[in-house]
Every structure is written in C-alpha cells, then in structure tokens.
Design a protein around this motif. Sequence first.
Motif, short mmCIF file in Angstrom:
data_model
loop_
_atom_site.label_atom_id
_atom_site.label_comp_id
_atom_site.label_asym_id
_atom_site.label_seq_id
_atom_site.Cartn_x
_atom_site.Cartn_y
_atom_site.Cartn_z
N THR A 1 -4.67 -3.79 -20.87
CA THR A 1 -4.14 -2.52 -21.64
C THR A 1 -5.49 -1.68 -21.76
OG1 THR A 1 -2.71 -3.98 -22.64
CG2 THR A 1 -2.99 -1.89 -23.87
N LEU A 2 -6.47 -2.08 -22.11
CA LEU A 2 -7.64 -0.91 -22.49
C LEU A 2 -8.16 -0.48 -21.01
CD1 LEU A 2 -9.98 -2.86 -24.83
CD2 LEU A 2 -8.65 -0.85 -25.24
N THR A 3 -8.03 -1.07 -20.02
CA THR A 3 -8.29 -0.49 -18.65
C THR A 3 -7.08 0.49 -18.25
OG1 THR A 3 -9.01 -2.68 -17.86
CG2 THR A 3 -8.58 -0.92 -16.20
N TRP A 4 -5.78 0.36 -18.40
CA TRP A 4 -5.08 1.61 -18.04
C TRP A 4 -5.20 2.62 -19.27
CZ3 TRP A 4 -2.32 2.01 -14.15
CH2 TRP A 4 -2.05 0.92 -13.20
N LEU A 5 -5.57 2.18 -20.52
CA LEU A 5 -5.73 3.48 -21.34
C LEU A 5 -6.88 4.28 -20.85
CD1 LEU A 5 -5.01 1.80 -24.87
CD2 LEU A 5 -3.54 3.30 -23.79
#
Length: 85
Positions: free
Chosen positions: A67-71
């Motif tokens: 999730t942090l990678t996508w954000l």
Amino acid sequence: SGVVGSVFSLPLDYVKVQIQRMKPDAEGKLPFSGPVDCFGKTLRQHGPMRFYAGFPTYTLRIAPMITLTWLLLEQISAIEKSMGL
C-alpha cells in the motif's frame, strides 16, 4: 492490493525459506535439489494449501508495504506531472 500481493508472493516466499533452511540428512543428502524440486515435493506431499501456511500473518506484514509503495508511486507521478516531466 496487499492481499493479492500476498496470494502471489507467499508460495514463492515459502519455497525460498524451505531452501534456506535445508540441512543435509545423515548421508549428507539435501531434501531438495532446488526451488522447482521443493515446490513439486511440497505440492505432492502436503497439497497446495501448505504454501499458504501463515497467510494472515504474512498479509499483515506485506500489505502495508504494498500500500505504501502504491501511495509513494502516485505521489511521485503527481510531482513529475506538475514539473512537466
């Protein structure tokens, strides 16, 4: 996306850990000749669900990272777009 990432990456992680933990038997023979052999033997001996042992814990560990990678990618894309790149 974290759950989907876990579904696809957990079997690979399971095989990797089994290869890393290999120890020779009394005759000096290793249990697996490589990752493909490990995957096949595990599938035959334990079934496909063996690759998903620990799924909830693994998902809780990997989902935030995905999730942090996508954000982060979305923010980088927005910054590049605002700079005309």
